[in-house]
Design an enzyme around this catalytic site. Structure first.
Site, mmCIF file in Angstrom:
data_model
loop_
_atom_site.group_PDB
_atom_site.id
_atom_site.type_symbol
_atom_site.label_atom_id
_atom_site.label_comp_id
_atom_site.label_asym_id
_atom_site.label_seq_id
_atom_site.Cartn_x
_atom_site.Cartn_y
_atom_site.Cartn_z
ATOM 1 C CD GLU A 48 122.144 35.212 -1.355
ATOM 2 O OE1 GLU A 48 123.322 35.443 -1.695
ATOM 3 O OE2 GLU A 48 121.747 35.402 -0.202
ATOM 4 C CE1 TYR A 130 126.771 32.652 -0.278
ATOM 5 C CE2 TYR A 130 125.922 33.598 -2.318
ATOM 6 C CZ TYR A 130 125.969 33.581 -0.941
ATOM 7 O OH TYR A 130 125.215 34.441 -0.220
ATOM 8 C CG ASP A 148 129.959 34.810 1.738
ATOM 9 O OD1 ASP A 148 130.348 34.241 2.773
ATOM 10 O OD2 ASP A 148 129.617 35.999 1.714
#
Length: 355
Positions: A48, A130, A148
């Site tokens: 991520e 996020y 996102d």
DNA sequence: GATACGTGGCT
DNA sequence: TAGCCAAGTAT
């Protein structure tokens, strides 16, 4: 009718994801998950962070490299800073790499387990709204709204949200929360992102293949490509500067130094460069060189950053120096192991090219 | 809210 | 080509 059929949107997307989920190195496939296989939070977190503002294609090889060299968070935490910066070189947004290490060390120091809630993940360096939600949903199935760029686009089309980004974020988050199921929250978030990446694309969305097209406000109005509405970005200014590539006559080693720890390319290596000024007063000549030598102009390197264009005049010299300088001589065959950003690799390639 | 912060691919 | 865009965060 926008807003109607939330349960149907959710179930359609999960069913679509069961059939069409992308296979990605960091992902646990939906059938594996059903069988009780859970992803490693370390790998979810690493992927991520790498994926922040970065394409899947660019991330893949870095993810393989990092997880091979540092399989567990303790391994990464124990790595040297320069080693990690060098491994990150080329991926961009280098503050991410500095925060990555800080986060790994914080997690490692407290036992090695990542916090299991979005709220506590959010406190770690480099983890924002996020990423905290994504890790919590994907690694722990917390039913939190993951938002996102893909999901902003999908939601704004589903509900015809015409308020421009970023002002529309609160509304988008609210809509996403309402769609997020209490079970399979991680698969749902990934389904929405996959839909945005493969069907509900920024340009030329393939609405005919969309599993929720009959619930989409923009599709029914024929206006999918008009969303999301975004505020226009200001034009990029021009900056100029110079880079100095010194090659030691005895062995061809190149003089490098480390940039300041924060700011542009913070903590990365470079051949000495001038400050990058606005075009009016940019120092591009060899009067700004770090030491006296027969500097010859090798050419110019053009590079575009997020918020400005840069043209560097590249100077080359075969030279040594007796001065004590804040840097080191690096053997050419080992340049690729250095924390050199793409811009600096361009400068070195130009200066060291055989004529 | 606005701005700083990389890079590569696509149109 | 020049601009847009990609699984954003920190300040």
């Amino acid at each position: 009718m926008p807003g109607a059929g939330a349960n149907k949107v959710t179930s359609n997307l999960l069913t679509w994801y069961d059939r069409h989920a992308r296979t990605l190195p960091w992902r646990t496939a939906p059938d594996q998950r059903r069988a009780g296989v859970w992803p490693d939070a370390y790998r979810v977190w690493l992927s991520e962070v790498m994926l922040q503002q970065t394409t899947v294609a660019a991330v893949k090889k870095y993810f393989e490299d990092f997880t091979t060299r540092w399989p567990k968070v303790h391994d990464l935490a124990a790595a040297r800073d320069e080693e990690v910066m060098a491994a990150w070189a080329g991926l961009g947004y280098y503050a991410r790499a500095r925060n990555l290490l800080a986060c790994a060390r914080a997690v490692s120091a407290t036992g090695g387990a990542f916090p299991a809630s979005a709220a506590r993940l959010r406190d770690l360096p480099g983890i924002g709204d996020y990423t905290s939600a994504a890790i919590a949903a994907i690694a722990y199935d917390e039913p939190v709204a993951v938002v996102d760029g893909n999901i902003e686009r999908v939601i704004s089309r589903l509900f015809c949200i015409d308020r421009p980004l970023p002002a529309a974020r609160a509304e988008i988050r609210q809509k996403m929360q309402a769609l997020t199921p209490q079970t399979r929250a991680g698969d749902f978030a990934q389904a929405m992102m996959d839909l945005g990446a493969t069907i509900c694309t920024p340009r030329r969305p393939v609405c005919a293949l969309c599993p929720v097209n009959d619930h989409c406000g923009a599709y029914s109005a024929g206006t999918a490509e008009d969303f999301p509405v975004k505020k226009k970005k200001p034009a990029k200014p021009e900056r100029v500067g110079a880079a100095f590539v010194a090659e030691r006559p005895s062995d061809g080693a190149v003089f490098l130094r480390q940039r300041p720890p924060s700011g542009m390319l913070g903590g990365m290596a470079e051949p000495p460069t001038t400050a990058w000024s606005a075009r009016q007063d940019g120092a591009t000549g060899d009067e700004a060189a770090p030491f006296e030598a027969s500097w010859r102009e090798a050419g110019k390197v053009r590079h575009t950053f997020t918020h400005f264009h840069l043209t560097l005049t590249v100077w080359h010299a075969r030279a040594n120096t007796n001065q004590t300088l804040d840097g080191w001589w690096q053997a050419q065959p080992t340049l690729d192991q250095q924390a050199l950003p793409t811009l600096m690799r361009k400068c070195l390639a130009l200066a060291l090219a055989k004529p």
